[in-house]
Design a protein around this motif. Structure first.
Motif, PDB file in Angstrom:
ATOM      1  N   ARG B 375       1.627  -7.957  17.057  1.00 20.81           N
ATOM      2  CA  ARG B 375       0.268  -7.780  16.563  1.00 20.81           C
ATOM      3  C   ARG B 375      -0.015  -6.294  16.385  1.00 20.81           C
ATOM      4  NH1 ARG B 375      -3.342 -11.415  19.462  1.00 20.81           N
ATOM      5  NH2 ARG B 375      -2.803 -12.775  17.745  1.00 20.81           N
ATOM      6  N   LYS B 376      -0.628  -5.964  15.254  1.00 20.37           N
ATOM      7  CA  LYS B 376      -0.946  -4.572  14.985  1.00 20.37           C
ATOM      8  C   LYS B 376      -1.972  -4.061  15.988  1.00 20.37           C
ATOM      9  CE  LYS B 376      -0.067  -4.584  10.064  1.00 20.37           C
ATOM     10  NZ  LYS B 376      -0.694  -4.919   8.799  1.00 20.37           N
ATOM     11  N   GLY B 378      -4.594  -2.255  15.658  1.00 22.79           N
ATOM     12  CA  GLY B 378      -5.985  -2.466  15.272  1.00 22.79           C
ATOM     13  C   GLY B 378      -6.442  -3.883  15.607  1.00 22.79           C
ATOM     14  N   ASP B 379      -5.590  -4.867  15.311  1.00 24.27           N
ATOM     15  CA  ASP B 379      -5.947  -6.258  15.608  1.00 24.27           C
ATOM     16  C   ASP B 379      -6.060  -6.482  17.107  1.00 24.27           C
ATOM     17  OD1 ASP B 379      -5.837  -6.648  12.930  1.00 24.27           O
ATOM     18  OD2 ASP B 379      -3.806  -7.479  12.923  1.00 24.27           O
ATOM     19  N   ARG B 396     -14.172  -3.084  13.875  1.00 21.91           N
ATOM     20  CA  ARG B 396     -13.258  -2.086  13.347  1.00 21.91           C
ATOM     21  C   ARG B 396     -13.796  -0.669  13.553  1.00 21.91           C
ATOM     22  NH1 ARG B 396      -8.895  -1.505  10.162  1.00 21.91           N
ATOM     23  NH2 ARG B 396      -9.081   0.441   9.020  1.00 21.91           N
ATOM     24  N   SER B 411      -4.744   6.282  12.201  1.00 23.10           N
ATOM     25  CA  SER B 411      -3.695   5.549  11.487  1.00 23.10           C
ATOM     26  C   SER B 411      -2.977   4.566  12.410  1.00 23.10           C
ATOM     27  CB  SER B 411      -2.676   6.530  10.903  1.00 23.10           C
ATOM     28  OG  SER B 411      -1.978   7.153  11.954  1.00 23.10           O
ATOM     29  N   MET B 413      -4.144   2.168  13.849  1.00 23.55           N
ATOM     30  CA  MET B 413      -4.662   0.823  13.605  1.00 23.55           C
ATOM     31  C   MET B 413      -3.659  -0.081  12.898  1.00 23.55           C
ATOM     32  SD  MET B 413      -7.970   0.520  14.511  1.00 23.55           S
ATOM     33  CE  MET B 413      -8.898  -0.563  13.440  1.00 23.55           C
ATOM     34  N   GLU B 414      -2.933   0.490  11.942  1.00 20.04           N
ATOM     35  CA  GLU B 414      -2.071  -0.332  11.090  1.00 20.04           C
ATOM     36  C   GLU B 414      -0.638  -0.397  11.594  1.00 20.04           C
ATOM     37  OE1 GLU B 414      -3.319  -2.163   8.779  1.00 20.04           O
ATOM     38  OE2 GLU B 414      -5.265  -1.289   9.292  1.00 20.04           O
ATOM     39  N   ARG B 415      -0.388   0.139  12.785  1.00 20.89           N
ATOM     40  CA  ARG B 415       0.995   0.160  13.256  1.00 20.89           C
ATOM     41  C   ARG B 415       1.205  -0.835  14.383  1.00 20.89           C
ATOM     42  NH1 ARG B 415       1.218   6.385  14.212  1.00 20.89           N
ATOM     43  NH2 ARG B 415       3.284   6.029  15.071  1.00 20.89           N
ATOM     44  N   TYR B 416       2.499  -1.117  14.659  1.00 28.22           N
ATOM     45  CA  TYR B 416       2.835  -2.073  15.711  1.00 28.22           C
ATOM     46  C   TYR B 416       3.134  -1.335  17.016  1.00 28.22           C
ATOM     47  CZ  TYR B 416       3.012  -5.877  12.391  1.00 28.22           C
ATOM     48  OH  TYR B 416       2.667  -6.819  11.476  1.00 28.22           O
TER      49      TYR B 416
END
Lengths: 281, 537
Positions: B375-376, B378-379, B396, B411, B413-416
């Motif tokens: 899950r990223k 951010g999620d 968010r 940035s 947020m969009e990474r694992y």
């Protein structure tokens, strides 16, 4: 995804398996084009050996084209393999998830139920089910699904048991997420790799089971299948070996390549294990 | 003093694609007989690779590029496997980090030690010597202990057995690779004393690998500090510990928790959480024979006031984590009251708990296990608020604010999670908990899995956030220095019960309970106060 392909293609056998599998798939898709008309129709002289009478793989005792039978049989074999695996996965994953996530009494109940199925020889049970529900493609798929879900349930349960106590699952618990969204959103995606590997092997065993049922004459009477071809050639194997051998080779190649692909998937999804096994970094 | 071991300009290559070309680069060190050399460094600094090169235990994928290793006047690199084998055990021995897995579980302890003797042709009276060897590592009742299987021994006892095995042939060189890291603090102190004592008695040279400057202060004669595969500073222990020269050493020592209680704000008694008579018991067996009952938590009452940080300290198995998990219902206690603002949480249903999930949050120990790898980031941060009805856009926004607060780039947020280091992940875990805007934060060993310099950053961040958001915190740790630094009050747990509870200064200054005193005495390097160093960049 890129890593996945690199790890997958490191296993050469798996790549060969994938190519063979794709070839079988194409054969199945193109069967009506390559061999228009019904494979049950007479196409030439009975007992024509391979290459004679314009028959690539010869004809059987009624003059039916063996090559056409194999091409059309591929459709049945792949269909039965895929559909029954999906059905078995649906049963096995749900039951395994319930047992592994809830634990306690639910786990006991589900596992005793699973063991009940595992104690009955699966082939005998499949024969029984097909015989009761009269042989048809639906009853064959149903029977194969019913006998092949228990290993899925066990694998999924084991994965869930270990993942359930991981901290990220506990964190979701503390965030107040519902049980269902924890199971589907947090645990299941992390348990996918063994399920994917297992299902490729299940497709292989489903194809074998279907062939075995057809061999015994319990196949769908309207569908040409590899098992039926072998079964019908059995009594004349001394004078017309090609009738049994070519469908047998088809089964052998398909099942072998599914197993190879399964192993490749396992390597690609658990790269660390694969490296240890190969003794390479 | 005789020169025992010399490593000269050693370079070991890493396989291609690693984050740096060499595991160890241009490394030179030496060790005399009768001396303890501590090799210190953070994880990944190449200290274990150095030890394994000396022992000839390098994995096949790592190749020595240049350099020499001389042991007792003989070059070691390039020796045949047979020649190495005859030296290993007899002249040089090694003790590993993980005592739980280093012994063969199916073999009696005595037989394993005797086997070590037999392998080197000293098998004649091997069995007779075993009790004597076990006695030498201060194990009680050696004769009956020799007949036990490893699973019946505690971690500390197993590590003693490993040491007894390593010392069976009286080697000249002992390499100890983090031998106490997996042990509790009181056990660690016993093992450190044991190594020191045996070393002095036999005049061995010891190469001791550790990441803990407390341990260094306790045991070292000389110190070599490693960073990124190089030795950046080397010298006598007193010099390195009290007047470090290299910026990296200075940074490491400045990051050692100083253990001084920080200036505490006045806490007014406004109870947020009251634990009353909570009990959790685990049972095992019971079909045949007696049930084994473990009282994980009992007699552990405490009150947590608004804005306060209460430290739960104790060794592994003392029940501190179980107690904390009772508060958030990851463990369900069978007795007692858990009063949150006067409302008992224990009898609530899963549904009834939901409103409290927002108000009580938790930060977990293992930064590698506490984030869902699929899950990223951010999620992971937004899913909690969204579950509780916050709109996705607002969640968010909040997540972006929090990333700033925990000093991560938006940035992220969009990474694992696997793209982040341990310290960064721990900050993500913190952001995930804070996204719920809780009043009570439970931190379960949030820094124990981190390197010391990262640990200092995370602790500072926690202190800052607590101040800014007015959080009430239950802080669980086994590290007393960390507890002293961050907690207003300390509760000491032993075998499931709180044996002492009081303000930090009082617990550390005038401990009442014998166990608290034992814990305090076991802090490694307790006589060493890290020097006040100017911050170096």
């Amino acid at each position: 995804m890129k890593d996945f392909w690199r790890n997958f293609s490191r296993n050469r056998g798996a790549v060969v398996g994938l190519v063979v599998l794709l070839a079988v798939l194409i054969l199945a898709v193109l069967a009506p084009v390559l061999y228009p008309g019904s494979p049950w129709d007479m196409a030439g002289m009975p007992f024509a050996p391979p290459g004679e009478d314009g028959m690539l793989l010869g004809t059987d005792s009624l003059g039916r084209d063996v090559a056409a039978g194999i091409a059309h049989g591929a459709r049945v074999s792949l269909l039965v393999g895929a559909v029954s695996t999906v059905a078995a996965l649906a049963i096995g994953v749900s039951l395994g998830a319930i047992a592994g996530y809830l634990g306690g009494i639910a786990d006991d109940l589900v596992m005793r139920f699973t063991e009940f199925f595992q104690t009955i020889p699966s082939f005998v049970l499949a024969i029984l089910l097909v015989a009761i529900f009269t042989p048809s493609i639906a009853s064959i798929v149903f029977a194969i699904a019913v006998v092949s879900w228990p290993p899925v349930a066990r694998v999924v349960r084991a994965e869930f048991l270990s993942l359930r106590s991981r901290e990220f699952v506990q964190a979701s618990e503390v965030l107040g997420k519902s049980r269902l969204s924890i199971v589907i959103g947090d645990i299941l995606p992390n348990a996918l790799s063994p399920i994917v590997v297992l299902s490729s092997l299940m497709v292989a065993s489903a194809i074998l089971l279907e062939s075995a049922l057809s061999f015994l004459g319990l196949g769908d009477p309207n569908m040409m299948s590899w098992g039926f071809l072998i079964g019908s050639g059995r009594s004349v194997i001394r004078m017309a070996w090609w009738m049994s051998v070519f469908p047998g080779v088809a089964i052998f190649l398909t099942v072998l390549s599914l197993n190879l692909v399964g192993e490749g998937l396992s390597d690609a999804l658990n790269p660390r294990l694969a490296r240890n096994r190969g003794g390479k970094p | 003093m005789t020169r025992l071991l010399t490593v000269d300009s050693l370079t070991v290559a890493l396989p291609q694609g690693a984050d740096r070309p060499h595991a160890v680069e241009d490394l030179s060190l030496h060790l005399d007989a009768g001396e303890i050399l501590c090799v210190v460094g953070e994880s990944g600094s190449g200290k274990s690779i150095t030890a394994n090169t000396v022992m000839g235990l390098l994995p096949k994928t790592l190749k020595v590029k240049t350099g020499t290793v001389t042991f007792e006047g003989e070059p070691m690199l390039g020796l045949s496997a047979e020649a190495l084998r005859s030296r290993r055990g007899r002249r040089m021995a090694m003790v590993f980090q993980e005592p739980m897995t280093a012994l063969n579980p199916l073999m009696r302890v005595g037989d394993q030690i005797a086997e070590a003797l037999q392998v080197h042709g000293k098998g004649g009276d091997a069995r007779a010597r075993v009790p004597e060897l076990l006695a030498a590592v201060n194990l009680p009742d050696p004769a009956s202990l020799a007949k036990m299987h490893p699973f019946r021994l505690s971690g500390g006892q197993r590590q003693r057995v490993m040491i007894a095995m390593a010392l069976a042939l009286e080697p000249a060189l002992l390499i100890a690779d983090e031998p106490t890291t997996a042990l509790d603090v009181t056990t660690q102190m016993q093992i450190l004393r044991l190594i020191r004592e045996i070393q002095a008695r036999k005049g061995m040279g010891v190469m001791f690998i550790t990441h803990d400057f407390g341990v260094v202060a306790e045991i070292a004669d000389r110190v070599a500090v490693m960073q990124h595969g190089r030795i950046v500073e080397q010298g006598p222990a007193a010099e390195i510990l009290n007047a470090p020269q290299h910026p990296y050493t200075r940074k490491l020592i400045a990051a050692v928790p100083h253990g001084d209680a920080a200036e505490k704000a006045e806490i007014r008694p406004a109870p947020v959480l009251v634990m009353k008579g909570v009990e959790k018991t685990y049972q095992r067996g019971g079909w045949f024979g007696a049930k084994a009952v473990v009282r994980a938590v009992h007699n552990a009452d405490f009150t947590l006031n608004k804005g306060e940080t209460l430290g739960l300290v104790g060794e592994s198995g003392s029940g501190k984590s179980t107690l904390a998990r009772c508060v958030v219902r990851l463990v369900e206690p069978e007795k007692g009251e858990i009063l949150f603002h006067g409302k008992d949480l224990r009898p609530l249903s899963r549904q009834g708990w939901l409103p409290y999930r927002k108000r009580i949050q938790m930060v977990f120990q293992d930064p590698y296990a506490s984030l869902n790898p699929r899950r990223k980031v951010g999620d992971a941060i937004t899913e909690g608020p969204i579950t509780h009805g916050v709109s996705a856009a607002e969640a968010r926004e909040r997540a972006l604010d929090l990333l700033r607060l925990v000093k991560l780039d938006p940035s992220a947020m969009e990474r694992y999670p696997h793209e982040f280091s341990g310290g960064q992940r721990q900050r993500i875990g913190l952001a995930r908990a804070l996204a719920m805007q809780p009043e009570l934060l439970i931190a379960d060993e949030p820094v124990s899995a981190l390197d010391v310099s990262v640990q200092a950053q995370v602790l500072d961040l926690l202190a800052e956030i607590r101040q800014r958001l007015g959080l009430t915190m239950l802080f669980i740790t086994h590290d007393l220095r960390v507890a002293a630094q961050i907690c207003d009050r300390i509760a000491v747990m032993q075998r499931g019960a709180i044996v002492e509870l009081g303000p930090t200064a009082q617990v550390f200054g005038a401990p009442q309970h014998a166990y608290t005193r034992a814990l305090l005495d076991s802090i490694p390097g307790r006589d060493w106060t890290p020097p006040a160093l100017a911050e170096t960049a």
